[in-house]
Design a protein around this motif. Sequence first.
Motif, PDB file in Angstrom:
ATOM      1  N   SER A  36      44.929  46.147  41.145  1.00  0.00           N
ATOM      2  CA  SER A  36      44.377  44.982  40.459  1.00  0.00           C
ATOM      3  C   SER A  36      42.893  44.859  40.775  1.00  0.00           C
ATOM      4  N   GLY A  37      42.050  45.063  39.767  1.00  0.00           N
ATOM      5  CA  GLY A  37      40.623  44.835  39.957  1.00  0.00           C
ATOM      6  C   GLY A  37      40.318  43.364  40.088  1.00  0.00           C
ATOM      7  N   ASP A  38      41.216  42.504  39.610  1.00  0.00           N
ATOM      8  CA  ASP A  38      41.008  41.062  39.685  1.00  0.00           C
ATOM      9  C   ASP A  38      41.072  40.569  41.130  1.00  0.00           C
ATOM     10  N   TYR A  39      42.028  41.091  41.895  1.00  0.00           N
ATOM     11  CA  TYR A  39      42.193  40.681  43.287  1.00  0.00           C
ATOM     12  C   TYR A  39      41.636  41.696  44.282  1.00  0.00           C
ATOM     13  N   GLY A  40      41.382  42.941  43.823  1.00  0.00           N
ATOM     14  CA  GLY A  40      40.986  43.986  44.752  1.00  0.00           C
ATOM     15  C   GLY A  40      42.142  44.431  45.628  1.00  0.00           C
ATOM     16  N   ILE A  41      43.347  44.387  45.063  1.00  0.00           N
ATOM     17  CA  ILE A  41      44.571  44.647  45.832  1.00  0.00           C
ATOM     18  C   ILE A  41      45.430  45.674  45.097  1.00  0.00           C
ATOM     19  N   CYS A  42      46.032  46.595  45.838  1.00  0.00           N
ATOM     20  CA  CYS A  42      47.037  47.486  45.271  1.00  0.00           C
ATOM     21  C   CYS A  42      48.328  46.687  45.088  1.00  0.00           C
ATOM     22  N   LEU A  43      48.784  46.582  43.846  1.00  0.00           N
ATOM     23  CA  LEU A  43      49.963  45.771  43.535  1.00  0.00           C
ATOM     24  C   LEU A  43      51.265  46.511  43.781  1.00  0.00           C
ATOM     25  N   GLY A  44      51.207  47.826  43.743  1.00  0.00           N
ATOM     26  CA  GLY A  44      52.431  48.583  43.921  1.00  0.00           C
ATOM     27  C   GLY A  44      52.169  50.066  43.832  1.00  0.00           C
ATOM     28  N   GLN A  45      53.157  50.843  44.206  1.00  0.00           N
ATOM     29  CA  GLN A  45      53.047  52.284  44.163  1.00  0.00           C
ATOM     30  C   GLN A  45      54.407  52.902  43.854  1.00  0.00           C
ATOM     31  N   LYS A  46      54.348  54.080  43.299  1.00  0.00           N
ATOM     32  CA  LYS A  46      55.551  54.859  43.059  1.00  0.00           C
ATOM     33  C   LYS A  46      55.293  56.247  43.617  1.00  0.00           C
ATOM     34  N   PHE A  47      56.078  56.636  44.594  1.00  0.00           N
ATOM     35  CA  PHE A  47      55.917  57.959  45.185  1.00  0.00           C
ATOM     36  C   PHE A  47      56.625  58.970  44.288  1.00  0.00           C
ATOM     37  N   ILE A  67      42.256  43.023  35.009  1.00  0.00           N
ATOM     38  CA  ILE A  67      42.332  44.469  34.785  1.00  0.00           C
ATOM     39  C   ILE A  67      43.268  45.080  35.829  1.00  0.00           C
ATOM     40  N   VAL A  68      44.275  45.793  35.362  1.00  0.00           N
ATOM     41  CA  VAL A  68      45.194  46.511  36.247  1.00  0.00           C
ATOM     42  C   VAL A  68      45.098  47.991  35.903  1.00  0.00           C
ATOM     43  N   SER A  69      44.785  48.813  36.900  1.00  0.00           N
ATOM     44  CA  SER A  69      44.547  50.245  36.665  1.00  0.00           C
ATOM     45  C   SER A  69      45.662  51.088  37.266  1.00  0.00           C
ATOM     46  N   VAL A  70      46.093  52.076  36.521  1.00  0.00           N
ATOM     47  CA  VAL A  70      47.161  52.986  36.952  1.00  0.00           C
ATOM     48  C   VAL A  70      46.552  54.369  37.158  1.00  0.00           C
ATOM     49  N   ASP A  71      46.766  54.943  38.352  1.00  0.00           N
ATOM     50  CA  ASP A  71      46.196  56.261  38.618  1.00  0.00           C
ATOM     51  C   ASP A  71      46.914  56.906  39.798  1.00  0.00           C
ATOM     52  N   GLY A  72      46.920  58.222  39.820  1.00  0.00           N
ATOM     53  CA  GLY A  72      47.605  58.963  40.877  1.00  0.00           C
ATOM     54  C   GLY A  72      46.660  59.453  41.953  1.00  0.00           C
ATOM     55  N   ARG A 111      34.305  45.998  30.384  1.00  0.00           N
ATOM     56  CA  ARG A 111      34.938  45.560  31.637  1.00  0.00           C
ATOM     57  C   ARG A 111      36.182  46.393  31.941  1.00  0.00           C
ATOM     58  N   ALA A 112      36.944  46.728  30.913  1.00  0.00           N
ATOM     59  CA  ALA A 112      38.152  47.527  31.114  1.00  0.00           C
ATOM     60  C   ALA A 112      37.814  48.978  31.435  1.00  0.00           C
ATOM     61  N   ALA A 113      36.894  49.569  30.653  1.00  0.00           N
ATOM     62  CA  ALA A 113      36.541  50.978  30.867  1.00  0.00           C
ATOM     63  C   ALA A 113      35.900  51.182  32.232  1.00  0.00           C
ATOM     64  N   ARG A 114      34.983  50.291  32.609  1.00  0.00           N
ATOM     65  CA  ARG A 114      34.354  50.402  33.931  1.00  0.00           C
ATOM     66  C   ARG A 114      35.321  49.987  35.040  1.00  0.00           C
ATOM     67  N   GLY A 115      36.156  48.984  34.728  1.00  0.00           N
ATOM     68  CA  GLY A 115      37.080  48.472  35.745  1.00  0.00           C
ATOM     69  C   GLY A 115      38.083  49.499  36.211  1.00  0.00           C
ATOM     70  N   HIS A 116      38.407  50.472  35.335  1.00  0.00           N
ATOM     71  CA  HIS A 116      39.392  51.484  35.735  1.00  0.00           C
ATOM     72  C   HIS A 116      38.951  52.258  36.959  1.00  0.00           C
ATOM     73  N   TRP A 117      37.652  52.433  37.134  1.00  0.00           N
ATOM     74  CA  TRP A 117      37.184  53.228  38.269  1.00  0.00           C
ATOM     75  C   TRP A 117      37.360  52.503  39.593  1.00  0.00           C
ATOM     76  N   GLY A 118      37.746  51.216  39.541  1.00  0.00           N
ATOM     77  CA  GLY A 118      38.033  50.501  40.780  1.00  0.00           C
ATOM     78  C   GLY A 118      39.168  51.140  41.562  1.00  0.00           C
ATOM     79  N   VAL A 119      40.163  51.684  40.849  1.00  0.00           N
ATOM     80  CA  VAL A 119      41.283  52.310  41.550  1.00  0.00           C
ATOM     81  C   VAL A 119      40.820  53.549  42.311  1.00  0.00           C
ATOM     82  N   GLU A 120      39.818  54.253  41.765  1.00  0.00           N
ATOM     83  CA  GLU A 120      39.275  55.427  42.456  1.00  0.00           C
ATOM     84  C   GLU A 120      38.340  55.023  43.588  1.00  0.00           C
TER      85      GLU A 120
END
Length: 438
Positions: free
Chosen positions: A176-187, A145-150, A340-349
């Motif tokens: 990435s909820g799979d690794y628990g890591i921010c994969l990238g960012q765009k300012f 699961i990869v989540s995109v959020d601002g 898993r996807a719907a709940r996984g999105h909240w990992g980014v928050e």
Amino acid sequence: MSKKSTRLELLQNIFEDHGISSDSIELNDALIKEIQKYADAVHDYRHPSYVKHKLSDIIMIVFFATLSNANEWAEIESFAKKKEAWLRRYLELPYGIPTDDTYRVVAGNINMEHFFRITVQLLIDTVKHILFISGNEGEIHEKGIVSVDGKVSCGPARKETQDGEVKALQTLNVYSGDYGICLGQKFIEEKTNERPAAQEILRLMDLNNTIVTADAMNCQKGTVKVIVQGKGDYVLALKGNQPLFYEEVKRYFNEEECLEGIKKKENGYKKTIELEHGGSVTREYYITEDINWYSEKKEWKNLCSFGMVHKTLKKPDGSCSTEDRYYICSIKADADEFERAARGHWGVENSLHWQMGFTFQDDKNKSMAKTGAKNLQIMKKIAMSILRLVKKSYKISMKRIRYELSLDFENEIERILSMLNIDSIGKALQSAGSSSHK
């Protein structure tokens, strides 16, 4: 069939099952030297005649200090002064410790994106290798699961300066909820928004075997197209910014017969009950491939299913409240994967944005130079990624790990980083295997 896990969960289980901790690991500074090599590769914009402090020394000090509970430039300077003797084991420091102004000015004029990408890739490759040598790869979810959020960081904002108002720093993160890591960012530039930023960053990613989740702002035909081109799937929230689409899907799920029909289908329905905030939360997940009725189906690339989450909150006083969320998906009707996807999105928050604000005090970063604020945020994300991977073995919060690291940095830093060294972990696994056969 055994229960599937994320790579982060599996890594933590391996540490726990084999008794691997920072106290038991064989110390190894290879990861420090590898990250230092990456710091050496960062382009130095400065004219040689004005240079006193090596750029790689400055970057590594910020890296060590950020791990060790320093959140601002002045704190980074204080950390370096206290730890100068240890720092000289790895750094040259020909003119001693740089001042906080030096960190601020240098960080405001370099590009740390490449350093971020290769360091994060190093961590991801390390996790993959550890899972491989442990023999547990078959227990991983097929799709990550990869989540995109601002996120808005208010620290750099100013209402009045000699150059006018300075806006808050806005960042579009890919987590990435799979690794628990921010994969990238765009300012995000002040005159634009998340939508083009999301498409731009996703266009650069390999999304194979990945489900991309995003809130309603990024529920766009262009974003869907980019995800599919990257060989990914999507589960995107649908709200009022797509008013006609939203109303049609809402009306579809509001039919009682529709919900009962989905419940009867295999893999179409799932129910969970959890305790949250002193109350009981029931979530019902509905997903259906019955979408041919939607007239604009072909305009949304690979659209395959619609989903709904019906949430019921029962409070301690007996009162109840309900909420419905709607989704468009490219996945088949699989309620487990949809949940898993719907709940996984909240990992980014919860796991990225909240930690950045609470543990790393990102909102208190007052750097008015936007590039400096960006680069300090980038370094905090690298530190967070490392701490998240080892957190469970410490059995304390990430905030407290940073605090304890600051108390005994010279001894503890090598222990933490040895937990992510393949040779050290390999020996620990081999030793644990030998012990189990005695």
